[in-house]
Write a protein that holds these residues in place. Structure first.
Motif, PDB file in Angstrom:
ATOM      1  N   PRO A  18     -13.510  -1.530   2.044  1.00 14.62           N
ATOM      2  CA  PRO A  18     -12.538  -2.583   1.736  1.00 14.62           C
ATOM      3  C   PRO A  18     -11.340  -2.086   0.946  1.00 14.62           C
ATOM      4  O   PRO A  18     -10.196  -2.462   1.234  1.00 14.62           O
ATOM      5  N   GLY A  19     -11.569  -1.247  -0.060  1.00 14.53           N
ATOM      6  CA  GLY A  19     -10.462  -0.768  -0.887  1.00 14.53           C
ATOM      7  C   GLY A  19      -9.540   0.190  -0.174  1.00 14.53           C
ATOM      8  O   GLY A  19      -8.324   0.199  -0.407  1.00 14.53           O
ATOM      9  N   LEU A  20     -10.096   1.015   0.706  1.00 15.56           N
ATOM     10  CA  LEU A  20      -9.287   2.005   1.405  1.00 15.56           C
ATOM     11  C   LEU A  20      -8.504   1.399   2.562  1.00 15.56           C
ATOM     12  O   LEU A  20      -7.498   1.978   2.989  1.00 15.56           O
ATOM     13  N   THR A  21      -8.963   0.274   3.089  1.00 13.93           N
ATOM     14  CA  THR A  21      -8.368  -0.238   4.323  1.00 13.93           C
ATOM     15  C   THR A  21      -7.778  -1.638   4.143  1.00 13.93           C
ATOM     16  O   THR A  21      -6.568  -1.794   4.027  1.00 13.93           O
ATOM     17  N   LEU A  37       1.000  -1.656   1.835  1.00 16.86           N
ATOM     18  CA  LEU A  37       0.543  -2.189   0.552  1.00 16.86           C
ATOM     19  C   LEU A  37       1.408  -3.368   0.127  1.00 16.86           C
ATOM     20  O   LEU A  37       0.897  -4.397  -0.336  1.00 16.86           O
ATOM     21  N   HIS A  38       2.701  -3.225   0.285  1.00 24.59           N
ATOM     22  CA  HIS A  38       3.623  -4.283  -0.136  1.00 24.59           C
ATOM     23  C   HIS A  38       3.344  -5.583   0.611  1.00 24.59           C
ATOM     24  O   HIS A  38       3.418  -6.677   0.038  1.00 24.59           O
ATOM     25  N   ARG A  39       2.988  -5.477   1.881  1.00 24.75           N
ATOM     26  CA  ARG A  39       2.769  -6.676   2.694  1.00 24.75           C
ATOM     27  C   ARG A  39       1.595  -7.507   2.215  1.00 24.75           C
ATOM     28  O   ARG A  39       1.580  -8.730   2.391  1.00 24.75           O
ATOM     29  N   VAL A  40       0.577  -6.868   1.644  1.00 26.10           N
ATOM     30  CA  VAL A  40      -0.616  -7.617   1.245  1.00 26.10           C
ATOM     31  C   VAL A  40      -0.561  -8.084  -0.205  1.00 26.10           C
ATOM     32  O   VAL A  40      -1.474  -8.773  -0.662  1.00 26.10           O
ATOM     33  N   GLN A  41       0.504  -7.744  -0.936  1.00 23.51           N
ATOM     34  CA  GLN A  41       0.629  -8.219  -2.302  1.00 23.51           C
ATOM     35  C   GLN A  41       1.115  -9.663  -2.315  1.00 23.51           C
ATOM     36  O   GLN A  41       1.837 -10.088  -1.415  1.00 23.51           O
ATOM     37  N   PRO A  42       0.739 -10.414  -3.337  1.00 21.80           N
ATOM     38  CA  PRO A  42       1.241 -11.785  -3.442  1.00 21.80           C
ATOM     39  C   PRO A  42       2.763 -11.800  -3.479  1.00 21.80           C
ATOM     40  O   PRO A  42       3.395 -10.894  -4.035  1.00 21.80           O
ATOM     41  N   LEU A  73      -2.305   5.094  -6.001  1.00 25.23           N
ATOM     42  CA  LEU A  73      -3.666   4.964  -5.482  1.00 25.23           C
ATOM     43  C   LEU A  73      -3.669   4.602  -4.004  1.00 25.23           C
ATOM     44  O   LEU A  73      -4.560   5.026  -3.258  1.00 25.23           O
ATOM     45  N   ALA A  74      -2.693   3.817  -3.562  1.00 23.83           N
ATOM     46  CA  ALA A  74      -2.617   3.491  -2.134  1.00 23.83           C
ATOM     47  C   ALA A  74      -2.377   4.750  -1.310  1.00 23.83           C
ATOM     48  O   ALA A  74      -2.901   4.882  -0.195  1.00 23.83           O
ATOM     49  N   LEU A  75      -1.587   5.692  -1.838  1.00 19.60           N
ATOM     50  CA  LEU A  75      -1.389   6.970  -1.151  1.00 19.60           C
ATOM     51  C   LEU A  75      -2.658   7.817  -1.221  1.00 19.60           C
ATOM     52  O   LEU A  75      -3.044   8.453  -0.233  1.00 19.60           O
ATOM     53  N   ALA A  76      -3.305   7.822  -2.381  1.00 19.87           N
ATOM     54  CA  ALA A  76      -4.547   8.590  -2.518  1.00 19.87           C
ATOM     55  C   ALA A  76      -5.622   8.052  -1.580  1.00 19.87           C
ATOM     56  O   ALA A  76      -6.421   8.826  -1.031  1.00 19.87           O
ATOM     57  N   ALA A  77      -5.649   6.738  -1.378  1.00 20.87           N
ATOM     58  CA  ALA A  77      -6.662   6.143  -0.511  1.00 20.87           C
ATOM     59  C   ALA A  77      -6.603   6.716   0.890  1.00 20.87           C
ATOM     60  O   ALA A  77      -7.636   6.903   1.555  1.00 20.87           O
ATOM     61  N   ALA A 112      -5.519  -2.245   1.189  1.00 21.28           N
ATOM     62  CA  ALA A 112      -4.274  -1.487   1.303  1.00 21.28           C
ATOM     63  C   ALA A 112      -3.437  -1.909   2.502  1.00 21.28           C
ATOM     64  O   ALA A 112      -2.458  -1.245   2.844  1.00 21.28           O
ATOM     65  N   GLY A 113      -3.838  -3.004   3.163  1.00 21.53           N
ATOM     66  CA  GLY A 113      -3.059  -3.497   4.289  1.00 21.53           C
ATOM     67  C   GLY A 113      -3.257  -2.737   5.577  1.00 21.53           C
ATOM     68  O   GLY A 113      -2.383  -2.749   6.449  1.00 21.53           O
ATOM     69  N   ARG A 114      -4.449  -2.143   5.771  1.00 24.86           N
ATOM     70  CA  ARG A 114      -4.720  -1.345   6.963  1.00 24.86           C
ATOM     71  C   ARG A 114      -6.039  -1.783   7.613  1.00 24.86           C
ATOM     72  O   ARG A 114      -6.957  -0.993   7.802  1.00 24.86           O
TER      73      ARG A 114
END
Length: 660
Positions: free
Chosen positions: A326-329, A268-273, A285-289, A332-334
């Protein structure tokens, strides 16, 4: 972020209304309440996916745990029995509850002793770990752990009359074989002293099922007791597993769980600005995803993947998978998971359609959906935008071409292009094809036969995506652009000038359907809008005034004669209200993105999602519910954790952050 003391833990109503969930990445799960009561047929410590991701079977319902400490004996468990009585009241010993990542952690106080319990599952295995630790104390404690088991489909309820299971002692525990041919399962803990039993405990009352008007009493079998002694500071782990032998090292198992969730947060951190940090609730939410993305191994594709639509009772649905993807993957950088899921589903395309549902028992997939296939285009577009992966695009482009051809000439259930205006029509008597798919007996509550607005917004976006894909792969793009332009011009027919927003369906059996529903928001939120700027604003403003609720959009405007503000009663009553006012959490994300498109205010758009941060603590802890009642106080209901609710909230928040 998610932690309570006795103000919640000691209040039975508050503690049993909050439910926890842990999963194993292959469709299995464990779930229950903060209070420890079973309130649903889906609650249990080991609901194994015996044919991943389905074949879900309740094996271990619960452990009734009792502590002996320095002459004091205290139950840590609670049960509600037929008639409504609760006995014992173990929640009264509960000093605090918290989530560590997705792992629920209870801390019980017995005199000066603090006993901590945590529960998690092994990724990729039908194995649940319960780890007990004596965090504080002046003497050892003895744990008496009574195992209550079952062996049934997770939708069912058991009456134990005359059922004898095979129970035998094994090293450090016991093994249960429910009947000839059943999968054996074990309960083991290093150093445990097992004492076998065969005693049916009858009449557990499942309060949530009672509220839903369903069978609400169940029996579970006590197969024995494991005894463990803990010195101050020491820990012991119980493993419930279908694996023979199970992995008993609790410390190593916990490290694996921690490492898995740390990796999710790093992705998640990698895909944040650059220079930004997601707030704690977005990290949650990233963990819940991750809980929704599971394996679907196939004979010719052992690495197949899919998405569980919601816990507890949904399997993998084509529509939910593509909306959530899109939101789950990628968000979230996956993205590698997106590629595997897109490839898996390509194998199931038939007559230009993706399946709507894979039945639990493994029957032939059901293809009764008009929108799942169109969301597939958007999921591929999103994946390619994130990765630039032309190799996968090359592989899937012929599949997409075939889908469009089928839609142009016509496929199942009246789905096909109207040559008069190039819009998509769909629907036949007795079938429900859009996401508003409730059906009570032969009554299709919202048939939406004709040309539905979100279907044609998706159709337009699919054609625009095909034009881009073709150009990217060096193929002719002009035919796709021309067809998309024809659809865009015809889309003007959806505009209702008298109302100042769009019709929900046009050219239906009774003409145009003018009731205000949220489906038109996709004509604004999707990457390509077929509406003019002023009409986009009209749609957003109408939804803001009449449909917007704290946790999403109402499915029908209040004041409409068919509006229902409460989601209660038996199955028929609830299904009748499902899309007639009920708030849907997954619509919060598209609405926030539509609002951003129209008003260009990132702070205001993100503020529309902020109530979800509070919701993470009030129903399925750490996740987002399927639906909410339409009237205040907007009580959460339906599934405690829904894939598209989590995915679309996460995707929208991150997308808004990127657009700042």
């Amino acid at each position: 972020m998610l932690e309570w003391g006795r103000e919640i833990c000691g209040d039975l109503a508050a503690a049993e209304s909050r439910e926890w969930l842990v999963t194993n990445g292959i469709g299995g799960f464990a779930s229950g309440t903060v209070a420890g009561l079973l309130t649903r047929r889906y609650h249990g410590l080991l609901v194994a996916a015996l044919q991943p991701p389905l074949g879900r079977t309740l094996l271990v319902a619960k452990i009734d745990d009792t502590v002996d400490y320095d002459g004091l004996r205290r139950p840590l468990f609670s049960n509600r029995w037929a008639g409504g009585g609760v006995d014992p009241h173990g929640y009264r010993e509960l000093e605090s509850f918290r989530l560590e990542g997705t792992t629920p952690v209870w801390v019980y106080a017995v005199a000066d002793a603090l006993v901590e319990k945590r529960i998690w599952m092994e990724q990729g295995a039908n194995a649940t770990y319960l780890r007990y630790c004596l965090r504080r104390g002046t003497a050892p404690v003895t744990l008496e752990l009574k195992l209550l088991v079952n062996y049934r489909d997770y939708h069912g309820c058991t009456r134990g009359d005359g059922w004898r299971m095979g129970v035998e002692a094994v090293a450090d525990g016991l093994q249960v074989t429910a009947f000839d041919g059943a999968r054996p399962f074990l309960a083991r803990a290093r150093g445990a002293d097992p004492q076998l039993a065969h005693d049916w405990h009858r009449g557990f009352l499942l309060a949530r099922e009672q509220d839903r008007g369903l069978d609400c009493q169940e029996d579970h079998l006590s197969v024995g007791v494991l005894r463990l002694t803990l010195a101050p500071g020491a820990a012991a782990t119980v493993v419930l597993s279908t694996d023979v032998p199970p992995l008993l090292d609790g410390e190593a198992a916990w490290r694996r769980r921690q490492a898995h969730e740390e990796q999710l947060l790093e992705r998640l951190h990698r895909v944040q600005p650059a220079g930004t940090t997601a707030p704690p609730w977005i990290r949650q939410l990233a963990l819940a995803a991750d809980q929704f993305v599971v394996r679907r191994p196939l004979a010719d594709d052992p690495d197949g993947m899919t998405v569980i639509a919601g816990y507890h009772w949904f399997g993998d649905w084509g529509r939910d998978t593509m909306i959530s993807l899109p939101g789950l993957t990628t968000a979230a950088g996956r993205p590698e998971l997106a590629a595997r899921i897109l490839t898996t589903f390509a194998r199931f395309v038939d007559q230009g359609m993706l399946p709507n549902r894979f039945p639990d028992a493994g029957e032939v997939p059901e293809y009764n959906t008009v929108d799942a296939t169109l969301w597939y285009f958007e999921a591929i577009r999103d994946y390619h935008a994130a990765t630039g992966d032309d190799a996968l695009l090359t592989r899937l482009f012929p599949v997409l071409e075939d889908i469009v051809q089928w839609h142009r000439r016509g496929t199942r259930y009246g789905i096909g292009e109207d040559p008069a205006d190039s819009l998509l029509r769909s629907g036949e008597a007795g079938v429900q094809l859009t996401w508003m798919d409730a059906k009570v007996g032969d009554w299709v509550v919202t048939p939406r036969t004709g040309k539905a607005i979100e279907i044609n917004a998706l159709w337009y976006n699919a054609l625009r995506a095909m034009a881009f894909f073709a150009g990217r792969l060096g193929r002719p793009a002009a035919p796709w652009q021309a067809l998309a332009e024809r659809v865009r011009a015809s889309f003007d027919r959806f505009w209702n000038p008298a109302a100042g927003y769009c019709y929900d369906v046009i050219d239906g059996p009774g003409g145009h359907e003018g009731g205000l529903r949220p489906n038109q928001i996709f004509a604004v939120s999707l990457p390509e809008s077929p509406l003019s700027t002023d009409r986009q604003r009209g749609v957003v403003d109408a939804c803001s005034r009449h449909l917007l609720a704290s946790y999403g959009l109402r499915s029908l405007a209040p004041g409409d004669p068919q509006y229902i503000g409460r989601y209660r009663g038996g199955s028929a009553e609830r299904d009748g209200a499902y899309h007639q006012g009920t708030v849907w959490g997954w619509l919060a994300g598209p609405f926030a993105l539509a609002h951003l498109r129209v008003y260009g205010e990132p702070d205001a758009a993100q503020a529309l999602l902020a109530p979800m941060a509070h919701h993470l603590a009030d129903y399925g802890v750490g996740s987002i519910a399927e639906i909410f009642e339409a009237d205040a106080p907007l009580a959460p209901c339906g599934c405690i954790a829904q894939a598209w609710s989590v995915a679309e909230t996460l995707r929208a928040w991150l997308e808004i952050e990127r657009r700042r």
